[in-house]
Write an enzyme that holds these catalytic residues in place. Structure first.
Site, PDB file in Angstrom:
ATOM      1  N   ARG A 243       0.748  -1.218   0.074  1.00 53.64           N
ATOM      2  CA  ARG A 243       0.394  -0.093   0.019  1.00 53.64           C
ATOM      3  C   ARG A 243       1.030   1.393   0.281  1.00 53.64           C
ATOM      4  NH1 ARG A 243      -4.905   2.154   0.552  1.00 53.64           N
ATOM      5  NH2 ARG A 243      -4.878   4.039   1.983  1.00 53.64           N
ATOM      6  N   GLU A 247      -0.667  10.342   3.984  1.00 52.74           N
ATOM      7  CA  GLU A 247      -0.560  11.199   5.402  1.00 52.74           C
ATOM      8  C   GLU A 247      -2.547  12.078   5.472  1.00 52.74           C
ATOM      9  OE1 GLU A 247       1.501  14.066   7.080  1.00 52.74           O
ATOM     10  OE2 GLU A 247       0.989  14.279   9.021  1.00 52.74           O
ATOM     11  N   CYS A 259     -13.098  10.022   6.228  1.00 46.19           N
ATOM     12  CA  CYS A 259     -12.496   9.438   5.343  1.00 46.19           C
ATOM     13  C   CYS A 259     -12.148   8.125   5.173  1.00 46.19           C
ATOM     14  CB  CYS A 259     -11.452  10.010   4.299  1.00 46.19           C
ATOM     15  SG  CYS A 259     -10.455  10.602   6.251  1.00 46.19           S
ATOM     16  N   ARG A 292      -4.323  15.921   0.629  1.00 45.34           N
ATOM     17  CA  ARG A 292      -3.350  15.556  -1.058  1.00 45.34           C
ATOM     18  C   ARG A 292      -2.505  16.815  -0.972  1.00 45.34           C
ATOM     19  NH1 ARG A 292      -9.131  16.213  -3.213  1.00 45.34           N
ATOM     20  NH2 ARG A 292     -10.731  14.832  -2.142  1.00 45.34           N
ATOM     21  N   ASP A 330      -5.199  18.000  -6.139  1.00 47.58           N
ATOM     22  CA  ASP A 330      -4.720  17.221  -5.747  1.00 47.58           C
ATOM     23  C   ASP A 330      -3.605  18.096  -6.075  1.00 47.58           C
ATOM     24  OD1 ASP A 330      -3.075  14.904  -5.185  1.00 47.58           O
ATOM     25  OD2 ASP A 330      -4.873  13.913  -5.696  1.00 47.58           O
ATOM     26  N   ARG A 332      -0.340  15.913  -5.161  1.00 47.48           N
ATOM     27  CA  ARG A 332      -0.059  15.512  -4.765  1.00 47.48           C
ATOM     28  C   ARG A 332       1.562  14.574  -5.773  1.00 47.48           C
ATOM     29  NH1 ARG A 332      -3.681  10.910  -1.597  1.00 47.48           N
ATOM     30  NH2 ARG A 332      -5.151  12.131  -3.775  1.00 47.48           N
ATOM     31  N   SER A 354      -4.592  -0.769  -2.769  1.00 41.75           N
ATOM     32  CA  SER A 354      -5.962   0.382  -2.832  1.00 41.75           C
ATOM     33  C   SER A 354      -6.332   1.230  -4.236  1.00 41.75           C
ATOM     34  CB  SER A 354      -4.280   1.469  -3.362  1.00 41.75           C
ATOM     35  OG  SER A 354      -4.859   2.970  -3.724  1.00 41.75           O
TER      36      SER A 354
END
Lengths: 419, 419
Positions: A243, A247, A259, A292, A330, A332, A354
């Site tokens: 995975r 964070e 979430c 994100r 996003d 990330r 995931s």
């Protein structure tokens, strides 16, 4: 940065290539050996020896600087690395010697003393950017899992009482700028200028020192948790469960029910334990990319906007609320994420824990094969997180279950803010 | 930062006061009203309006810059703050108007739209540095606590199934440099120069723009969790239970048993719930200061050194191992920590859930009264964390139990690395 001269200290606001003195030790990213690659020298003890932009410890460099300012830390301190070497051997793996495969961490970051011993003899201050140790994890979910029979202690991977034995690695960011630019298909000069300008003027060397190609940005890094034998990660015949987790402090630590972050993470830990117990291996990488990578202030602003908008908190508006506030949904940059997997030598993930298509695409796009994808079990999705899951499924997240249709997406499913 | 001129873009490596154009809006820290204090303007959309060094989102500013470089985010985006305002009212408290009381966060950071509306009318891009929302926490320990009868659902603070209702705030760092220098008893010019030099040359404006007194450093912030009515925090007659907790990802998320971080945090959550249920209020502040703000790489290096040293992992060597590697045993600077408590209006903490003398001294030294101090219950200390607890008790941490003597401190109590 500074030098004594006629009794007064001159401050150089930015350095320029050439200058006086000798040139810094070159870094040949992706070279065929560590010796040829050369060490990352981010010391502040002797500025003339530095061969990078930025310094160690990511954003914690600011606290280190404050410690020097406050007189709590000598600016001349050189780390005593006695007894600190890795508890587990990672690599060297063939991926370490490719120039564009691992570009956001230093593959030799854990073994600097061994790889660059001749420099230590000359008094160079070279610090590890990766540290590897061992740990026992006592997550309350594992105790529950043991009681429920989901995981069974074997005295090696899982001990009685829900204690799990792992190897773990902390990894600092080390960016090779020419390859970062290539990966984002932009010009390196544009990358450098924008990083300088759009941070409010951080590190003029990004612009003035095109000869320095490595940048240690002041951001959080990543932590690798390995279940089973770390060497097995590089053997594609050993079944690997993995995975990659970004964070989410509110859920990961405090269990916020908006979430699925902690429940999915805890599920991944159980999957990794079972994999290691059955002759396989498991790995979880934890990335410091809160909200994100937009940060927690933006995240909380978005929560309020989602829950107060006309029509209530619903999946069809899930991503657009973030775009309104942050201008982008996003940041990330999953394209950098697979680097750490290549550092570990991974070429095949048999079970990916995931549902993210962004993560899947990035991993496969980087040349790693993925077998099965494992979604979060329905019973682990908190009620208030159904909006998130619906929105993600509709946007292309993986499931082997149902994808919500337009009617479903329009339904307000999140709690209103007052409750 | 840049401007179009004759078709080409000129990059200014650092700005200087005066220059051309109008002067930026002044910030009068500690002024008697928000209007007089003036807004923190850290926008990158219009550089001429900036009145600070650095920008928003702490270290995540780097990801934002990368998003602009990659073409994913327009550099001209102005946040749409519709529906994002705080769910709970904090302040204004008298402490907000003192120049040296709150110096590392912006007390008006959550209410910028209300406080600086005239600037929004003129098109200024002013962003919140604090966001306040509500959440339900589902920590597995609370479910356990409910089953064991340690906490009892009341349908308001604690719901059935171990769900706890909180208000929470994310807070970005905003440093008023003259007061930071005063608090550390150093010259402001030395502070600025050292922050610049000892980060490897971050933000030359620290040196060139002494007229800009506010700095948004690229570091993690803090998150406030409030149990009960947030307004009660400012009423010293309402019993307050509080914990100030420094991030420890390995324990807080993964339950590593080498320290007491998550067990103590979970205990504090239960204490806060009981306080709120009994007519009091509770608060936990979570600070992003991993590994005593030295970062996780240093932390793991120290773990290895502790466990491999001759004589084994023992309390008498606990702090010195960190000093060998990092040159200093701690850079968390608790002297800045109480700022957030003053923002909340706190003047008395009836029960402090912490044994740290550094935190206690900092809070009391900042003018907040502390009643009782609550140590971690013995049964929550993991076996491998006994070294840490012994070392801390011997160094002056609070206990109402026994302090270990020299014989105890010499005993190796931590696991060796191989096990």
């Amino acid at each position: 940065m500074s030098e004594k001269k006629n009794g007064s200290r001159h401050i150089k606001l930015t350095s320029h290539p050439g200058g006086h003195g000798p040139k810094p030790v070159p870094i040949k990213w992706g070279a065929a050996s560590a010796e040829e690659r050369g060490p990352v020298i981010a010391t502040l003890v002797d500025a003339s020896r530095r061969n990078v932009i930025g310094t160690h410890s990511g954003s914690y460099a600011v606290y280190r600087a404050l410690a020097v300012a406050a007189g709590a830390l000598s600016p001349d301190h050189i780390a005593d690395l006695t007894d600190t070497s890795p508890t587990d051997v990672i690599g060297p793996n063939p991926q370490w010697y490719e120039s564009d495969r691992i570009i956001s961490i230093d593959p030799f970051g854990a073994v600097v003393r061994k790889s660059f011993s001749s420099f230590y003899e000359k008094g160079y201050d070279i610090r590890p950017t990766i540290a590897i140790t061992k740990a026992h994890l006592c997550m309350p979910e594992l105790k529950e899992g043991e009681a429920a029979g989901r995981v069974i202690p074997d005295g090696k991977i899982l001990l009685e009482g829900g204690k799990c034995v792992v190897s773990k690695a902390a990894v600092e960011p080390v960016w090779f700028l020419p390859a970062i630019a290539r990966r984002f298909q932009i010009e390196e000069s544009d990358l450098r200028r924008t990083l300088f300008e759009q941070t409010g003027g951080m590190f003029p060397e990004l612009v003035t020192r095109s000869d320095l190609e490595v940048f240690l940005p002041p951001i959080g890094g990543q932590t690798v948790y390995i279940f089973g034998n770390p060497r097995d990660l590089a053997d594609s015949k050993v079944p690997l469960t993995a995975r990659v987790h970004d964070e989410c402090n509110g859920s990961d630590v405090f269990g916020s029910d908006i979430c699925t972050c902690r429940p999915y993470l805890a599920h991944a830990v159980e999957e990794c334990i079972r994999s290691a117990q059955n002759g396989g291996v498991g790995v979880i990488v934890y990335f410091r990319k809160e909200g994100r990578a937009l940060g927690e202030v933006t995240k909380f602003l978005v929560y309020n906007a989602r829950k107060r908008q006309e029509g209530g908190d619903r999946a069809e508006q899930y991503f657009s609320r973030t775009e309104c506030v942050a201008g982008v949904m996003d940041v990330r940059f999953q394209r950098l994420m697979p680097d750490v997997l290549h550092w570990l030598g991974i070429s095949k993930i048999h079970r990916l824990i995931s549902m993210s298509n962004m993560k899947y695409d990035a991993i496969v796009g980087s040349g790693i094969e993925i077998g099965e994808r494992v979604r979060i079990p329905d019973e682990l999705v908190p009620l208030d997180a159904q909006v998130e899951i619906d929105a993600k499924l509709a946007s292309g997240y993986f499931t082997d279950g149902e994808v919500p249709d337009d009617d479903e997406l329009e339904k307000p499913k999140g709690r209103s803010i007052e409750k």
